[in-house]
Motif scaffolding. Sequence first.
Motif, PDB file in Angstrom:
ATOM      1  N   SER A  40     104.943  64.424  78.497  1.00 31.81           N
ATOM      2  CA  SER A  40     104.528  65.376  77.459  1.00 31.81           C
ATOM      3  C   SER A  40     104.484  66.818  77.949  1.00 31.81           C
ATOM      4  O   SER A  40     104.569  67.752  77.159  1.00 31.81           O
ATOM      5  CB  SER A  40     103.143  64.986  76.934  1.00 31.81           C
ATOM      6  N   GLY A  41     104.307  67.003  79.275  1.00 30.71           N
ATOM      7  CA  GLY A  41     104.173  68.356  79.823  1.00 30.71           C
ATOM      8  C   GLY A  41     102.760  68.888  79.725  1.00 30.71           C
ATOM      9  O   GLY A  41     102.523  70.088  79.894  1.00 30.71           O
ATOM     10  N   SER A  42     101.784  68.013  79.463  1.00 34.23           N
ATOM     11  CA  SER A  42     100.397  68.448  79.292  1.00 34.23           C
ATOM     12  C   SER A  42      99.674  68.521  80.638  1.00 34.23           C
ATOM     13  O   SER A  42      99.503  67.514  81.321  1.00 34.23           O
ATOM     14  CB  SER A  42      99.650  67.482  78.370  1.00 34.23           C
ATOM     15  N   LEU A  43      99.218  69.727  80.995  1.00 39.33           N
ATOM     16  CA  LEU A  43      98.466  69.908  82.231  1.00 39.33           C
ATOM     17  C   LEU A  43      97.090  69.268  82.116  1.00 39.33           C
ATOM     18  O   LEU A  43      96.584  68.670  83.072  1.00 39.33           O
ATOM     19  CB  LEU A  43      98.316  71.401  82.554  1.00 39.33           C
ATOM     20  N   SER A  44      96.463  69.355  80.932  1.00 38.59           N
ATOM     21  CA  SER A  44      95.132  68.767  80.772  1.00 38.59           C
ATOM     22  C   SER A  44      95.197  67.248  80.906  1.00 38.59           C
ATOM     23  O   SER A  44      94.280  66.626  81.447  1.00 38.59           O
ATOM     24  CB  SER A  44      94.515  69.161  79.430  1.00 38.59           C
ATOM     25  N   LEU A  45      96.276  66.644  80.426  1.00 40.55           N
ATOM     26  CA  LEU A  45      96.443  65.205  80.566  1.00 40.55           C
ATOM     27  C   LEU A  45      96.694  64.829  82.024  1.00 40.55           C
ATOM     28  O   LEU A  45      96.145  63.847  82.537  1.00 40.55           O
ATOM     29  CB  LEU A  45      97.600  64.711  79.687  1.00 40.55           C
ATOM     30  N   LEU A  46      97.517  65.629  82.717  1.00 40.38           N
ATOM     31  CA  LEU A  46      97.745  65.394  84.145  1.00 40.38           C
ATOM     32  C   LEU A  46      96.456  65.594  84.948  1.00 40.38           C
ATOM     33  O   LEU A  46      96.179  64.850  85.888  1.00 40.38           O
ATOM     34  CB  LEU A  46      98.841  66.330  84.664  1.00 40.38           C
ATOM     35  N   SER A  47      95.674  66.621  84.562  1.00 43.63           N
ATOM     36  CA  SER A  47      94.411  66.866  85.265  1.00 43.63           C
ATOM     37  C   SER A  47      93.440  65.722  85.033  1.00 43.63           C
ATOM     38  O   SER A  47      92.691  65.317  85.926  1.00 43.63           O
ATOM     39  CB  SER A  47      93.794  68.193  84.809  1.00 43.63           C
ATOM     40  N   ASP A  48      93.450  65.176  83.803  1.00 40.92           N
ATOM     41  CA  ASP A  48      92.608  64.026  83.506  1.00 40.92           C
ATOM     42  C   ASP A  48      93.064  62.810  84.320  1.00 40.92           C
ATOM     43  O   ASP A  48      92.248  62.027  84.814  1.00 40.92           O
ATOM     44  CB  ASP A  48      92.669  63.718  82.005  1.00 40.92           C
ATOM     45  N   ALA A  49      94.390  62.662  84.472  1.00 43.25           N
ATOM     46  CA  ALA A  49      94.925  61.561  85.280  1.00 43.25           C
ATOM     47  C   ALA A  49      94.517  61.727  86.749  1.00 43.25           C
ATOM     48  O   ALA A  49      94.143  60.752  87.417  1.00 43.25           O
ATOM     49  CB  ALA A  49      96.443  61.523  85.166  1.00 43.25           C
ATOM     50  N   LEU A  50      94.573  62.966  87.228  1.00 42.46           N
ATOM     51  CA  LEU A  50      94.187  63.234  88.611  1.00 42.46           C
ATOM     52  C   LEU A  50      92.707  62.955  88.816  1.00 42.46           C
ATOM     53  O   LEU A  50      92.294  62.371  89.825  1.00 42.46           O
ATOM     54  CB  LEU A  50      94.506  64.696  88.963  1.00 42.46           C
ATOM     55  N   HIS A  51      91.909  63.353  87.825  1.00 42.00           N
ATOM     56  CA  HIS A  51      90.474  63.071  87.889  1.00 42.00           C
ATOM     57  C   HIS A  51      90.241  61.565  87.874  1.00 42.00           C
ATOM     58  O   HIS A  51      89.407  61.036  88.607  1.00 42.00           O
ATOM     59  CB  HIS A  51      89.764  63.748  86.709  1.00 42.00           C
ATOM     60  N   ASN A  52      91.022  60.852  87.051  1.00 43.10           N
ATOM     61  CA  ASN A  52      90.904  59.397  87.021  1.00 43.10           C
ATOM     62  C   ASN A  52      91.282  58.772  88.358  1.00 43.10           C
ATOM     63  O   ASN A  52      90.700  57.765  88.775  1.00 43.10           O
ATOM     64  CB  ASN A  52      91.790  58.819  85.913  1.00 43.10           C
ATOM     65  N   GLY A 129      91.779  56.844  77.285  1.00 41.05           N
ATOM     66  CA  GLY A 129      90.824  57.268  78.317  1.00 41.05           C
ATOM     67  C   GLY A 129      89.388  57.203  77.827  1.00 41.05           C
ATOM     68  O   GLY A 129      88.484  56.782  78.564  1.00 41.05           O
ATOM     69  N   ILE A 130      89.158  57.619  76.593  1.00 40.77           N
ATOM     70  CA  ILE A 130      87.806  57.593  76.028  1.00 40.77           C
ATOM     71  C   ILE A 130      87.285  56.162  75.942  1.00 40.77           C
ATOM     72  O   ILE A 130      86.151  55.867  76.342  1.00 40.77           O
ATOM     73  CB  ILE A 130      87.790  58.254  74.630  1.00 40.77           C
ATOM     74  N   LEU A 131      88.103  55.259  75.436  1.00 41.54           N
ATOM     75  CA  LEU A 131      87.680  53.870  75.258  1.00 41.54           C
ATOM     76  C   LEU A 131      87.428  53.176  76.598  1.00 41.54           C
ATOM     77  O   LEU A 131      86.387  52.532  76.797  1.00 41.54           O
ATOM     78  CB  LEU A 131      88.741  53.099  74.457  1.00 41.54           C
ATOM     79  N   ALA A 132      88.369  53.312  77.524  1.00 40.65           N
ATOM     80  CA  ALA A 132      88.244  52.617  78.812  1.00 40.65           C
ATOM     81  C   ALA A 132      87.091  53.175  79.640  1.00 40.65           C
ATOM     82  O   ALA A 132      86.285  52.416  80.205  1.00 40.65           O
ATOM     83  CB  ALA A 132      89.555  52.723  79.586  1.00 40.65           C
ATOM     84  N   MET A 162      84.175  62.474  79.099  1.00 38.96           N
ATOM     85  CA  MET A 162      84.033  63.760  78.413  1.00 38.96           C
ATOM     86  C   MET A 162      85.317  64.585  78.518  1.00 38.96           C
ATOM     87  O   MET A 162      85.699  65.286  77.575  1.00 38.96           O
ATOM     88  CB  MET A 162      82.859  64.535  79.022  1.00 38.96           C
ATOM     89  N   ALA A 163      85.981  64.493  79.665  1.00 45.28           N
ATOM     90  CA  ALA A 163      87.252  65.202  79.829  1.00 45.28           C
ATOM     91  C   ALA A 163      88.291  64.669  78.860  1.00 45.28           C
ATOM     92  O   ALA A 163      89.072  65.429  78.273  1.00 45.28           O
ATOM     93  CB  ALA A 163      87.747  65.060  81.271  1.00 45.28           C
ATOM     94  N   SER A 164      88.300  63.352  78.648  1.00 44.04           N
ATOM     95  CA  SER A 164      89.242  62.754  77.706  1.00 44.04           C
ATOM     96  C   SER A 164      88.955  63.196  76.269  1.00 44.04           C
ATOM     97  O   SER A 164      89.871  63.379  75.468  1.00 44.04           O
ATOM     98  CB  SER A 164      89.182  61.216  77.799  1.00 44.04           C
ATOM     99  N   VAL A 165      87.669  63.374  75.950  1.00 46.80           N
ATOM    100  CA  VAL A 165      87.297  63.900  74.630  1.00 46.80           C
ATOM    101  C   VAL A 165      87.859  65.311  74.457  1.00 46.80           C
ATOM    102  O   VAL A 165      88.422  65.660  73.410  1.00 46.80           O
ATOM    103  CB  VAL A 165      85.756  63.913  74.454  1.00 46.80           C
ATOM    104  N   GLY A 171      94.681  68.037  72.155  1.00 42.76           N
ATOM    105  CA  GLY A 171      95.891  67.416  71.606  1.00 42.76           C
ATOM    106  C   GLY A 171      95.988  67.599  70.100  1.00 42.76           C
ATOM    107  O   GLY A 171      97.078  67.866  69.568  1.00 42.76           O
ATOM    108  N   LEU A 172      94.870  67.467  69.414  1.00 45.93           N
ATOM    109  CA  LEU A 172      94.856  67.644  67.960  1.00 45.93           C
ATOM    110  C   LEU A 172      95.146  69.096  67.566  1.00 45.93           C
ATOM    111  O   LEU A 172      95.874  69.367  66.597  1.00 45.93           O
ATOM    112  CB  LEU A 172      93.500  67.203  67.391  1.00 45.93           C
ATOM    113  N   LEU A 173      94.574  70.035  68.326  1.00 43.82           N
ATOM    114  CA  LEU A 173      94.833  71.456  68.060  1.00 43.82           C
ATOM    115  C   LEU A 173      96.297  71.803  68.285  1.00 43.82           C
ATOM    116  O   LEU A 173      96.905  72.569  67.520  1.00 43.82           O
ATOM    117  CB  LEU A 173      93.941  72.337  68.949  1.00 43.82           C
TER     118      LEU A 173
END
Length: 303
Positions: A40-52, A129-132, A162-165, A171-173
């Motif tokens: 997707s090219g999303s940095l926030s998603l990659l950052s969330d993955a890195l945090h995970n 991410g939110i559910l898991a 919270m990061a996934s939220v 993503g919605l914006l």
Amino acid sequence: MSMSHEHNHEHPSLKGRNLIISIFLNILITLSQAIGGLISGSLSLLSDALHNFTDVISLIVSYVANRLSKQKASMGKTFGYKRAEILAAFINASTLIIIAVLLIIEAFKRFKHPEPIASDLVVWLSLLGILANGFSVLLLKADSQSNLNMRSAYLHLFTDMMASVAVLIGGLLMKFYQVYWVDSVLTFLIGIYLIWVGLDLLITSTKMIMLFTPAHINLNDVVKEINEMPKVNKLHHVHIWNLNDDELHLEAHLEFKEDISLTQFNVILFQIETLLADKFHINHVNIQPEFNREDPKDVIVQD
């Protein structure tokens, strides 16, 4: 010299099982979000993955520490591995802060050069991410109240939920308004939040590693209570520290007003142990009795 004990009704097997479930859930999330972030090219998603990913490491560290802490003491390890969980909490807090700083740096770079992002993928993977993570948070919540190591694992998972939220909102914006710079802003906010929760845990675990007097203990009150006991002259050379979350130790020299017998000392010692357990929750007491001994009588003496 005496050692008193309070029994602890924990369920280590349940803790371990919950950690194992959380580890596998976070491995699933990490792989999904890393692949999704690259596509997707999303940095926030990659950052969330890195945090995970740091969550996976921290949960493994917590699990190993939890297992080690149950091992029995030996001649070469008289305390066993009881402090392993404190060390795990320190490591986990440190990784939270380090990863947060890296995320903030990347967020600034991306903010200057925003890129189009496949928002649909971001939305679905953030929901995963939110559910898991939400399920993992529920698994560890009870143990996090009474165990520093479990609290560090819980905080990792809660902050990632919270990061996934935040990623979902971003993503919605991006999907409906094409506001791509929000990806960088959310990454920055996630980083700030990680530093905030990580610092508190880092400070607490550092104080325990350094054997500082626990914050809830007023050393002067402890000394005053014991000094008011019959036949006691002065408590000195006092050390109070947490061995781990469950064991609060006191060791000290106790000067008596008269040359009492060992039988009398045992009676007074039992009274001291009862007082310290009931009023200050100190459950391991080690006291050296003295009479007319020539040594410093200060409350705190650094040998």
